[in-house]
Design a protein around this motif. Structure first.
Motif, short mmCIF file in Angstrom:
data_model
loop_
_atom_site.label_atom_id
_atom_site.label_comp_id
_atom_site.label_asym_id
_atom_site.label_seq_id
_atom_site.Cartn_x
_atom_site.Cartn_y
_atom_site.Cartn_z
N ILE A 205 0.84 -1.21 0.00
CA ILE A 205 0.00 0.00 0.00
C ILE A 205 0.87 1.25 0.00
O ILE A 205 0.62 2.20 -0.76
CB ILE A 205 -0.94 -0.01 1.23
N LEU A 206 1.91 1.25 0.83
CA LEU A 206 2.84 2.39 0.87
C LEU A 206 3.52 2.58 -0.49
O LEU A 206 3.71 3.71 -0.94
CB LEU A 206 3.90 2.17 1.95
N LEU A 207 3.89 1.47 -1.12
CA LEU A 207 4.57 1.54 -2.42
C LEU A 207 3.65 2.14 -3.48
O LEU A 207 4.08 2.99 -4.28
CB LEU A 207 5.03 0.15 -2.85
N ILE A 208 2.40 1.73 -3.49
CA ILE A 208 1.43 2.27 -4.46
C ILE A 208 1.26 3.78 -4.26
O ILE A 208 1.28 4.56 -5.22
CB ILE A 208 0.07 1.55 -4.33
N ILE A 209 1.11 4.18 -3.00
CA ILE A 209 0.97 5.61 -2.69
C ILE A 209 2.22 6.37 -3.13
O ILE A 209 2.13 7.45 -3.74
CB ILE A 209 0.72 5.81 -1.18
N ALA A 210 3.40 5.80 -2.83
CA ALA A 210 4.66 6.46 -3.18
C ALA A 210 4.82 6.59 -4.69
O ALA A 210 5.21 7.65 -5.19
CB ALA A 210 5.83 5.68 -2.58
N LEU A 211 4.51 5.53 -5.43
CA LEU A 211 4.66 5.56 -6.88
C LEU A 211 3.70 6.56 -7.52
O LEU A 211 4.07 7.26 -8.47
CB LEU A 211 4.44 4.16 -7.47
N LEU A 212 2.48 6.62 -7.01
CA LEU A 212 1.54 7.63 -7.51
C LEU A 212 2.05 9.03 -7.24
O LEU A 212 1.97 9.92 -8.10
CB LEU A 212 0.16 7.43 -6.86
N GLY A 213 2.58 9.23 -6.03
CA GLY A 213 3.14 10.54 -5.68
C GLY A 213 4.32 10.90 -6.56
O GLY A 213 4.44 12.05 -7.02
N VAL A 214 5.20 9.93 -6.82
CA VAL A 214 6.36 10.17 -7.68
C VAL A 214 5.91 10.52 -9.09
O VAL A 214 6.43 11.46 -9.72
CB VAL A 214 7.28 8.93 -7.70
N LYS A 215 4.93 9.78 -9.62
CA LYS A 215 4.45 10.04 -10.98
C LYS A 215 3.87 11.44 -11.12
O LYS A 215 4.19 12.17 -12.06
CB LYS A 215 3.39 9.00 -11.36
N LEU A 216 3.01 11.83 -10.18
CA LEU A 216 2.40 13.16 -10.23
C LEU A 216 3.45 14.26 -10.10
O LEU A 216 3.39 15.28 -10.79
CB LEU A 216 1.35 13.30 -9.13
N THR A 217 4.41 14.03 -9.21
CA THR A 217 5.47 15.02 -9.01
C THR A 217 6.32 15.16 -10.26
O THR A 217 6.67 16.28 -10.66
CB THR A 217 6.36 14.60 -7.82
N LEU A 218 6.65 14.04 -10.88
CA LEU A 218 7.44 14.09 -12.12
C LEU A 218 6.73 14.88 -13.20
O LEU A 218 7.31 15.74 -13.86
CB LEU A 218 7.72 12.66 -12.62
N ILE A 219 5.45 14.58 -13.40
CA ILE A 219 4.68 15.27 -14.44
C ILE A 219 4.64 16.77 -14.19
O ILE A 219 4.92 17.58 -15.08
CB ILE A 219 3.25 14.70 -14.52
N ASN A 220 4.31 17.15 -12.96
CA ASN A 220 4.16 18.57 -12.63
C ASN A 220 5.48 19.32 -12.73
O ASN A 220 5.54 20.41 -13.31
CB ASN A 220 3.59 18.72 -11.22
N LYS A 221 6.54 18.78 -12.17
CA LYS A 221 7.80 19.51 -12.11
C LYS A 221 8.53 19.55 -13.44
O LYS A 221 9.19 20.54 -13.75
CB LYS A 221 8.71 18.89 -11.03
N ILE A 222 8.43 18.49 -14.23
CA ILE A 222 9.06 18.53 -15.55
C ILE A 222 8.33 19.51 -16.45
O ILE A 222 8.95 20.28 -17.20
CB ILE A 222 9.10 17.11 -16.16
N ASN A 223 7.00 19.52 -16.39
CA ASN A 223 6.23 20.52 -17.14
C ASN A 223 6.57 21.93 -16.69
O ASN A 223 6.65 22.86 -17.51
CB ASN A 223 4.72 20.26 -16.98
N GLU A 224 6.77 22.09 -15.40
CA GLU A 224 7.11 23.42 -14.85
C GLU A 224 8.45 23.89 -15.40
O GLU A 224 8.62 25.06 -15.73
CB GLU A 224 7.16 23.31 -13.33
N LEU A 225 9.43 22.96 -15.48
CA LEU A 225 10.73 23.33 -16.05
C LEU A 225 10.61 23.68 -17.52
O LEU A 225 11.23 24.63 -18.01
CB LEU A 225 11.71 22.16 -15.87
N ASP A 226 9.81 22.91 -18.25
CA ASP A 226 9.61 23.19 -19.67
C ASP A 226 9.03 24.59 -19.88
O ASP A 226 9.47 25.33 -20.77
CB ASP A 226 8.67 22.14 -20.29
N CYS A 227 8.05 24.95 -19.07
CA CYS A 227 7.41 26.26 -19.20
C CYS A 227 8.39 27.39 -18.90
O CYS A 227 8.41 28.43 -19.56
CB CYS A 227 6.22 26.37 -18.25
N SER A 228 9.27 27.17 -17.87
CA SER A 228 10.20 28.21 -17.49
C SER A 228 11.29 28.40 -18.55
O SER A 228 11.78 29.50 -18.76
CB SER A 228 10.86 27.88 -16.14
N VAL A 229 11.66 27.28 -19.21
CA VAL A 229 12.67 27.37 -20.27
C VAL A 229 12.11 28.06 -21.50
O VAL A 229 12.73 28.91 -22.14
CB VAL A 229 13.19 25.96 -20.63
N ASN A 230 10.85 27.69 -21.84
CA ASN A 230 10.21 28.29 -23.01
C ASN A 230 9.82 29.75 -22.75
O ASN A 230 9.82 30.56 -23.65
CB ASN A 230 8.97 27.48 -23.39
#
Length: 230
Positions: A205-230
């Motif tokens: 259960i902890l692993l599922i929660i952690a992986l979901l958190g990692v996935k959402l964080t990756l999507i948000n922060k990588i998009n944020e970097l893309d926007c700041s670069v552009n």
């Protein structure tokens, strides 16, 4: 991962593993001596010492891993030095996931090494000085191995949470705080002496929660970097 290990010279942290292990052994030694010399106390049992070792070893290296996360992942993101790595012909998600895998692997290996050394120490001390109230049997040895496996997997999973919160806040201090809190929350999360199936269910259960958190964080922060670069 090999490049990351070479880049950050992670082998230098091997010394830290043994220093932390010596500190844990010193704490256990004081506890054993106190229980042997104080007439008001009874000797600790072998399984109670194993449970104590689980908490100490897992907690220590979850905090240790949060320092690595703060320095080598969130620090690079905050300072924007990770943009250089994003120019490589490798998916950005893969770069971050490789760093996380490196931290998780380091945590699991550190826990296994430290736990094994501590158990060997307690076993030798028991054989020579009779420091526990138990006789070491095959059943207790199997119990110790089971607890080690749980500790290694649990520590590796828990090491993901400092990254999730730290990246959300873009702070290098938050992961260490979260790592410390997670370390102290082991018993409330897992219980005092969970059955093997219950332990793995909770870890899953902890692993599922952690992986979901990692996935959402990756999507948000990588998009944020893309926007700041552009």
């Amino acid at each position: 991962m090999k490049l990351e290990i070479k880049k950050y010279k992670l082998t230098k942290y091997i010394k830290g593993i043994f220093i932390a292990t010596v500190c844990i052994i010193a704490f256990i030694t004081v506890s054993l001596i106190d229980s042997m010399t104080d007439p008001k106390q009874t000797k600790d049992t072998y399984d109670s010492i194993i449970r104590m070792l689980n908490l100490l070893v897992t907690g220590t290296f979850v905090i240790f891993s949060s320092v690595l996360t703060a320095k080598y992942i969130i620090g690079e993101y905050k300072d924007r030095t990770i943009l250089l790595m994003f120019t490589y012909p490798i998916k950005r998600e893969k770069i971050i996931l490789t760093k996380l895998a490196m931290v998780c692997s380091f945590t699991g290996i550190s826990i296994a090494i430290s736990y094994a050394l501590c158990v060997v120490y307690v076993t030798i001390a028991e054989a020579i000085f009779d420091v526990t109230a138990s006789t070491i049997t095959l059943e207790l040895i199997i119990y110790g191995i089971k607890e080690m496996i749980i500790s290694v997997i649990l520590g590796s999973v828990l090491s993901l949470f400092p990254y999730i919160i730290g990246m959300t806040k873009k702070s290098v201090s938050i992961p260490i705080i979260i790592g410390s809190l997670v370390a102290f929350m082991q018993t409330p999360i897992m219980g005092r002496n969970p059955a093997l199936t219950d332990a793995f269910l909770k870890i899953a259960i902890l692993l599922i929660i952690a992986l979901l958190g990692v996935k959402l964080t990756l999507i948000n922060k990588i998009n944020e970097l893309d926007c700041s670069v552009n």
